[in-house]
Scaffold this active site. Structure first.
Site, PDB file in Angstrom:
ATOM      1  N   ARG A  24      46.836  58.689 111.987  1.00 38.38           N
ATOM      2  CA  ARG A  24      47.948  57.744 112.102  1.00 38.38           C
ATOM      3  C   ARG A  24      48.030  56.747 110.954  1.00 38.38           C
ATOM      4  O   ARG A  24      49.141  56.373 110.546  1.00 38.38           O
ATOM      5  CB  ARG A  24      47.898  56.998 113.446  1.00 38.38           C
ATOM      6  CG  ARG A  24      49.089  56.066 113.655  1.00 38.38           C
ATOM      7  CD  ARG A  24      49.289  55.722 115.118  1.00 38.38           C
ATOM      8  NE  ARG A  24      48.201  54.964 115.681  1.00 38.38           N
ATOM      9  CZ  ARG A  24      48.129  53.631 115.676  1.00 38.38           C
ATOM     10  NH1 ARG A  24      49.096  52.920 115.127  1.00 38.38           N
ATOM     11  NH2 ARG A  24      47.108  53.019 116.222  1.00 38.38           N
ATOM     12  N   TYR A  78      74.090  52.716 103.488  1.00 34.03           N
ATOM     13  CA  TYR A  78      73.882  53.846 104.394  1.00 34.03           C
ATOM     14  C   TYR A  78      73.990  53.356 105.837  1.00 34.03           C
ATOM     15  O   TYR A  78      73.552  52.254 106.175  1.00 34.03           O
ATOM     16  CB  TYR A  78      72.511  54.464 104.116  1.00 34.03           C
ATOM     17  CG  TYR A  78      72.028  55.409 105.177  1.00 34.03           C
ATOM     18  CD1 TYR A  78      72.702  56.594 105.448  1.00 34.03           C
ATOM     19  CD2 TYR A  78      70.891  55.117 105.922  1.00 34.03           C
ATOM     20  CE1 TYR A  78      72.262  57.467 106.430  1.00 34.03           C
ATOM     21  CE2 TYR A  78      70.434  55.979 106.908  1.00 34.03           C
ATOM     22  CZ  TYR A  78      71.132  57.150 107.156  1.00 34.03           C
ATOM     23  OH  TYR A  78      70.692  57.999 108.138  1.00 34.03           O
ATOM     24  N   ASP A 150      67.062  51.567  97.244  1.00 35.90           N
ATOM     25  CA  ASP A 150      67.014  52.911  97.816  1.00 35.90           C
ATOM     26  C   ASP A 150      67.434  53.864  96.705  1.00 35.90           C
ATOM     27  O   ASP A 150      68.592  53.913  96.311  1.00 35.90           O
ATOM     28  CB  ASP A 150      67.981  52.988  99.000  1.00 35.90           C
ATOM     29  CG  ASP A 150      67.961  54.349  99.690  1.00 35.90           C
ATOM     30  OD1 ASP A 150      67.581  55.343  99.042  1.00 35.90           O
ATOM     31  OD2 ASP A 150      68.368  54.432 100.862  1.00 35.90           O
ATOM     32  N   LYS A 174      65.650  64.187 101.664  1.00 30.51           N
ATOM     33  CA  LYS A 174      66.736  64.644 100.813  1.00 30.51           C
ATOM     34  C   LYS A 174      66.198  65.351  99.560  1.00 30.51           C
ATOM     35  O   LYS A 174      65.583  66.390  99.652  1.00 30.51           O
ATOM     36  CB  LYS A 174      67.643  63.469 100.449  1.00 30.51           C
ATOM     37  CG  LYS A 174      67.998  62.551 101.625  1.00 30.51           C
ATOM     38  CD  LYS A 174      68.757  63.238 102.734  1.00 30.51           C
ATOM     39  CE  LYS A 174      69.408  62.283 103.723  1.00 30.51           C
ATOM     40  NZ  LYS A 174      68.519  61.349 104.417  1.00 30.51           N
TER      41      LYS A 174
END
Length: 375
Positions: A24, A78, A150, A174
């Site tokens: 984790r 976005y 971004d 992406k």
């Protein structure tokens, strides 16, 4: 690199138990190797990979901002980022002001004494605008802000914003991965900052699994090849659209006619990336008909994969804004966004040519039918 598909690790007794114990905290060998590659690509001291682009964005902003603080954020971000800022951060007492990322003269009036962050996108979605990153970096340095970008659409192939002082975020789902088969995010920046983002990721549980790390590392091997092909095809398609009588407008910074072309030349060496958007004459019904007439692009959200993807943002990525919100952002109901894949450029051009011809013939047939009914 093999896949270390383990959630937990046994102690070896050699005194290094603290290095790897549990997945984790993103401390498997796959996480370490992938983070080093992304940091190298972006030219940063460190990087961390997360379970999605939104995990990367939220972990970064929650690291940088506290209740009672304020951020500048470019307008029309976005959709997920917009929802995070307008709903979640506001509920925590973190306020924001939206600004035009290409209009430096407007920023001073928006800043407050408690402003801490300036958040932008290198290439915006879905109008494919370009932020004036050099001006954002200079303004942030002058006012003591942390600039965050971004960089999903541009990728480190076209732009490495860390050289200007930015914290860099990616939806690695992406272009970085490029094969539409995983969800992932990444943050790159100074080592001490990345350590703090990692702590947020651990608390909120946004860890990427080792197999997805392996797939993303595999995808990165072809990043430059894919982006060059996608960018070349996108420019050819944008030029085709710009001259087509059935197209109302084209948004692509690689075109000399774009108001963002100068910024694209400065930041991306004149390239415009692999995504364009355009409006067809005839409104939303014609836009729908065009999508159905195409054979190569898939009608689907997301972007940056090896396959071309086409969508209408008002029905997908920006549906949550509502009609008035989209109108304020300049997003029409008939705007079409195309993420160009690695198919042959001539094949894509031929497909769009036949699709436009198909809808033109359909309109002519409908017009004739209407005349017959009237008569």
């Amino acid at each position: 690199m093999p896949i270390f598909q383990s959630a937990t690790y046994g102690y070896s007794g050699d005194g290094n138990e603290e290095l790897i114990g549990y997945t984790r905290p993103a401390d498997s060998p796959n996480h370490f190797a992938l983070a080093r590659i992304i940091a190298t690509l972006e030219g940063t001291e460190g990087a961390v990979v997360l379970s999605s682009g939104m995990a990367a964005i939220s972990s970064t902003l929650l690291t940088l901002l506290r209740p009672g603080e304020h951020l500048l954020i470019q307008h029309a971000t976005y959709g997920g980022t917009n929802e995070l800022v307008h709903a979640e951060l506001l509920s925590l007492g973190i306020e924001h002001t939206a600004v035009d990322p290409a209009d430096p003269a407007s920023w001073e009036a928006a800043i407050r004494p408690n402003t801490k962050v300036f958040y932008v996108e290198s290439i915006s979605n879905p109008l494919i605008g370009v932020a004036d990153l050099e001006a954002v970096a200079a303004f942030s340095k002058q006012r003591g802000l942390t600039p965050v970008v971004d960089n999903t659409f541009a990728t480190p192939v076209l732009l490495t914003p860390a050289r200007l002082g930015f914290i860099v975020i990616h939806s690695a789902t992406k272009y970085l991965n490029g094969h539409s088969d995983i969800m992932a995010g990444a943050v790159a920046g100074p080592a001490d900052f990345i350590a703090m983002v990692r702590e947020k990721m651990v608390v909120y549980g946004g860890v990427l699994d080792p197999h997805a790390c392996w797939l993303l590392q595999r995808g990165l091997a072809t990043l430059a090849l894919r982006v060059r092909q996608q960018t070349a095809s996108a420019l050819a398609l944008a030029q085709f659209m710009e001259q087509h009588p059935q197209v109302e407008a084209v948004n692509y910074p690689g075109l000399p006619s774009s108001k963002f072309h100068g910024l694209a030349q400065t930041l991306f060496g004149g390239f415009g990336g692999g995504v364009l958007s355009f409006e067809v004459k005839g409104g939303s019904s014609t836009a729908d008909a065009l999508l159905k007439a195409l054979e190569l692009p898939l009608i689907a959200p997301s972007l940056g994969g090896v396959e071309s993807l086409i969508t209408i943002p008002s029905a997908t990525s920006h549906a949550a804004l509502g009609v008035e919100g989209r109108k304020a952002a300049g997003i029409s109901e008939s705007l079409i966004r195309l993420s160009v894949g690695i198919e042959g450029t001539e094949d894509l051009l031929a497909d769009f040519a036949q699709a436009f011809k198909t809808i033109a013939n359909g309109s002519a047939n409908n017009s004739t039918l209407a005349q017959l009914k009237v008569s």
